[in-house]
Scaffold this active site. Structure first.
Site, PDB file in Angstrom:
ATOM      1  CB  SER A  15      -0.928   0.006   1.216  1.00 48.81           C
ATOM      2  OG  SER A  15      -0.183  -0.007   2.418  1.00 48.81           O
ATOM      3  CG  ASP A 185      -0.869   3.313  10.372  1.00 49.58           C
ATOM      4  OD1 ASP A 185       0.133   3.950   9.981  1.00 49.58           O
ATOM      5  OD2 ASP A 185      -1.592   2.665   9.583  1.00 49.58           O
ATOM      6  CG  HIS A 188      -0.799   2.833   6.036  1.00 48.81           C
ATOM      7  ND1 HIS A 188      -1.157   1.963   7.039  1.00 48.81           N
ATOM      8  CD2 HIS A 188      -0.809   2.121   4.879  1.00 48.81           C
ATOM      9  CE1 HIS A 188      -1.399   0.770   6.509  1.00 48.81           C
ATOM     10  NE2 HIS A 188      -1.193   0.836   5.207  1.00 48.81           N
TER      11      HIS A 188
END
Length: 207
Positions: A15, A185, A188
């Site tokens: 991601s 977090d 990310h």
């Protein structure tokens, strides 16, 4: 700069590389990959390049293996940038231990994929560390992440690939700032966090 005119530059990973490139932020995403593309283009406008983002959110090295022929080999890159491993570690700390990838499997799988890409396409590799935006190296997830980053460093040396030390880049900024400045977090990044990663990549690309 390591690139030559008309080369094809492919980024592949999870991601952090994806960053919406498959939907609202197509085709490059809005993360470090697009920052690298934009800054290289701005600095070297006389060197035309083709940029491809093949990040997929949630991927581990197992997922990468399942799509490697299509998204890495099939893209026929001149340069293949690979950053994978964050989810391989994180799943063990997020209540999904069956989806975590043990260190020996991670190393063996990644080595096989990288050699396959080079053998099939003749591409040059650039390998980037998985990271955790956590200054405490004794933190269990950070300590485990460091072990996976050490594998990437070893593979970069073994394969003669430039090595992007993304964890070191975050460690440098974490020496004077809190993790929350870069990500909510620890994984990310927001845009400044992506800029930290992009800067680490640019140091390798531009020398």
């Amino acid at each position: 700069m390591i690139f030559e005119a008309d080369q094809r530059i492919v980024f592949i990973g999870d991601s952090i590389t994806d960053c919406g490139r498959r939907d609202v932020r197509a085709p490059y995403g809005d993360g470090y990959m697009n920052l690298v593309r934009a800054l290289v283009t701005a600095r070297f406008p006389a060197t035309p390049l083709t940029w491809v983002n093949r990040g997929v959110g949630g991927d581990t090295v197992r997922d990468l293996a399942a799509r490697w022929e299509r998204d890495a080999v099939g893209e026929r890159p001149d340069w293949l940038f690979v950053m994978i491993g964050i989810n391989d570690v994180w799943r063990a700390f997020a209540g999904q231990p069956d989806q975590a990838v043990p260190l020996d499997e991670y190393e063996a799988t990644l080595r096989t994929l990288l050699r396959r890409a080079v053998d099939a396409t003749g591409c040059r590799l650039v390998l980037a560390d998985p990271y955790l935006i956590e200054p405490d190296r004794a933190d269990p997830q950070r300590a485990e992440s460091d072990r996976y980053a050490a594998v990437v460093a070893g593979l970069a040396s073994e394969l003669g690939a430039p090595h992007v030390t993304t964890q070191r880049a975050f460690d440098d900024v974490l020496a004077v700032s809190p993790p929350t400045l870069w990500a909510d977090d620890r994984v990310h990044p927001d845009l400044p966090g992506h800029a930290v990663i992009a800067d680490a990549f640019l140091r390798v690309i531009t020398g």
